[in-house]
Design a protein around this motif. Sequence first.
Motif, short mmCIF file in Angstrom:
data_model
loop_
_atom_site.label_atom_id
_atom_site.label_comp_id
_atom_site.label_asym_id
_atom_site.label_seq_id
_atom_site.Cartn_x
_atom_site.Cartn_y
_atom_site.Cartn_z
N VAL A 22 0.85 -1.17 0.00
CA VAL A 22 0.00 0.00 0.00
C VAL A 22 0.89 1.22 0.00
CG1 VAL A 22 -1.78 1.25 1.26
CG2 VAL A 22 -1.77 -1.24 1.29
N HIS A 23 0.99 1.86 -1.16
CA HIS A 23 1.76 3.09 -1.29
C HIS A 23 3.16 2.97 -0.69
CE1 HIS A 23 -1.70 5.16 -2.94
NE2 HIS A 23 -2.41 4.52 -2.03
N GLY A 24 3.85 1.91 -1.03
CA GLY A 24 5.24 1.75 -0.63
C GLY A 24 5.43 1.10 0.72
N GLY A 26 4.64 -2.22 2.68
CA GLY A 26 4.13 -3.57 2.48
C GLY A 26 3.94 -4.30 3.78
N MET A 27 3.40 -5.48 3.68
CA MET A 27 3.18 -6.30 4.87
C MET A 27 4.48 -6.57 5.60
SD MET A 27 0.10 -6.69 5.56
CE MET A 27 0.38 -7.88 6.86
N GLU A 28 5.57 -6.72 4.84
CA GLU A 28 6.84 -6.98 5.51
C GLU A 28 7.24 -5.81 6.40
OE1 GLU A 28 7.59 -5.14 1.53
OE2 GLU A 28 6.43 -6.86 2.19
N ASP A 29 6.80 -4.59 6.06
CA ASP A 29 7.09 -3.43 6.89
C ASP A 29 6.22 -3.40 8.14
OD1 ASP A 29 8.99 -2.29 5.03
OD2 ASP A 29 7.27 -1.78 3.78
N LEU A 30 5.00 -3.92 8.02
CA LEU A 30 4.07 -3.90 9.15
C LEU A 30 4.21 -5.10 10.07
CD1 LEU A 30 0.83 -2.72 7.33
CD2 LEU A 30 2.38 -1.36 8.73
N ALA A 31 4.84 -6.15 9.60
CA ALA A 31 4.92 -7.39 10.37
C ALA A 31 5.47 -7.19 11.78
CB ALA A 31 5.74 -8.43 9.61
N PRO A 32 6.59 -6.47 11.96
CA PRO A 32 7.08 -6.31 13.34
C PRO A 32 6.08 -5.56 14.23
CG PRO A 32 8.77 -5.72 11.75
CD PRO A 32 7.50 -5.89 10.98
N LEU A 33 5.40 -4.56 13.68
CA LEU A 33 4.40 -3.84 14.46
C LEU A 33 3.24 -4.75 14.82
CD1 LEU A 33 2.98 -1.38 15.68
CD2 LEU A 33 2.21 -0.80 13.36
N LEU A 34 2.75 -5.51 13.86
CA LEU A 34 1.62 -6.40 14.13
C LEU A 34 1.98 -7.45 15.19
CD1 LEU A 34 0.33 -6.90 10.49
CD2 LEU A 34 -0.63 -5.42 12.28
N LYS A 35 3.18 -7.98 15.11
CA LYS A 35 3.62 -8.95 16.12
C LYS A 35 3.71 -8.29 17.49
CE LYS A 35 7.31 -12.19 17.33
NZ LYS A 35 7.10 -11.94 18.73
N HIS A 36 4.27 -7.10 17.55
CA HIS A 36 4.38 -6.37 18.81
C HIS A 36 2.99 -6.11 19.40
CE1 HIS A 36 5.71 -3.33 21.71
NE2 HIS A 36 4.71 -2.59 21.27
N LEU A 37 2.05 -5.69 18.56
CA LEU A 37 0.70 -5.41 19.05
C LEU A 37 0.04 -6.67 19.59
CD1 LEU A 37 -0.59 -2.96 16.31
CD2 LEU A 37 0.21 -2.40 18.62
N ALA A 86 8.72 3.86 19.60
CA ALA A 86 9.69 4.52 20.47
C ALA A 86 10.96 3.69 20.57
CB ALA A 86 9.09 4.76 21.85
N GLY A 87 10.85 2.37 20.34
CA GLY A 87 12.01 1.50 20.46
C GLY A 87 12.71 1.21 19.15
N THR A 88 12.30 1.88 18.06
CA THR A 88 12.94 1.62 16.76
C THR A 88 13.97 2.68 16.45
OG1 THR A 88 11.31 2.86 15.49
CG2 THR A 88 10.85 0.52 15.85
N LEU A 89 14.87 2.33 15.55
CA LEU A 89 15.92 3.26 15.16
C LEU A 89 15.49 4.20 14.05
CD1 LEU A 89 18.95 0.78 15.21
CD2 LEU A 89 18.26 2.42 16.96
N ARG A 90 14.52 3.79 13.24
CA ARG A 90 14.06 4.64 12.14
C ARG A 90 13.03 5.61 12.65
NH1 ARG A 90 11.59 2.17 7.47
NH2 ARG A 90 11.72 4.27 6.68
N ALA A 91 13.42 6.84 12.85
CA ALA A 91 12.52 7.84 13.43
C ALA A 91 11.34 8.15 12.52
CB ALA A 91 13.30 9.13 13.72
N ASP A 95 5.79 7.75 11.07
CA ASP A 95 5.06 8.66 10.19
C ASP A 95 4.77 8.02 8.84
OD1 ASP A 95 5.12 10.57 12.17
OD2 ASP A 95 6.91 11.55 11.38
N GLU A 96 5.70 7.21 8.33
CA GLU A 96 5.48 6.54 7.04
C GLU A 96 4.32 5.55 7.14
OE1 GLU A 96 9.28 4.81 6.29
OE2 GLU A 96 10.07 6.63 5.34
N VAL A 97 4.28 4.78 8.21
CA VAL A 97 3.21 3.80 8.38
C VAL A 97 1.88 4.53 8.58
CG1 VAL A 97 2.31 1.96 9.87
CG2 VAL A 97 4.72 1.97 9.20
N ALA A 98 1.87 5.57 9.39
CA ALA A 98 0.64 6.34 9.60
C ALA A 98 0.14 6.93 8.28
CB ALA A 98 0.88 7.44 10.63
N GLN A 99 1.05 7.46 7.49
CA GLN A 99 0.69 8.01 6.18
C GLN A 99 0.12 6.91 5.28
OE1 GLN A 99 0.32 10.90 4.95
NE2 GLN A 99 0.48 10.69 2.74
#
Length: 119
Positions: A22-24, A26-37, A86-91, A95-99
Amino acid sequence: MQLDLALAEDVLGCQIPIQPVVHGIGMEDLAPLLKHLRDQRRAADPLMPLAEVDPLKFDFNGIQEEAREDLLRGMRQSHLVEAFYAGTLRAVEHDEVAQGFRVYYEQVRRDFSDPEDVL
């Protein structure tokens, strides 16, 4: 760990109604967040006070009472997203995921006229 769409849906126990990318973002980008949640979901306090949501936002989006309650209940988990980023290195990742979600929501609103279908 990278999760493909099918595995992410299996982990969450529900279908994720998005395209593989979705607009750059992908699921691979969201996977760590989904697992954390998923792992931290129990940390949400069901009695915690929530920020007020302007009723005009719900009205503008045509969101009725039951869906409003579901969305407000879901807000109890939103602090987990903040804690994850807050625990990631990519500041800028937060914002990219929210966008990405915002753009996807706008796309779905264009494609479906019924607010229930959008949700």
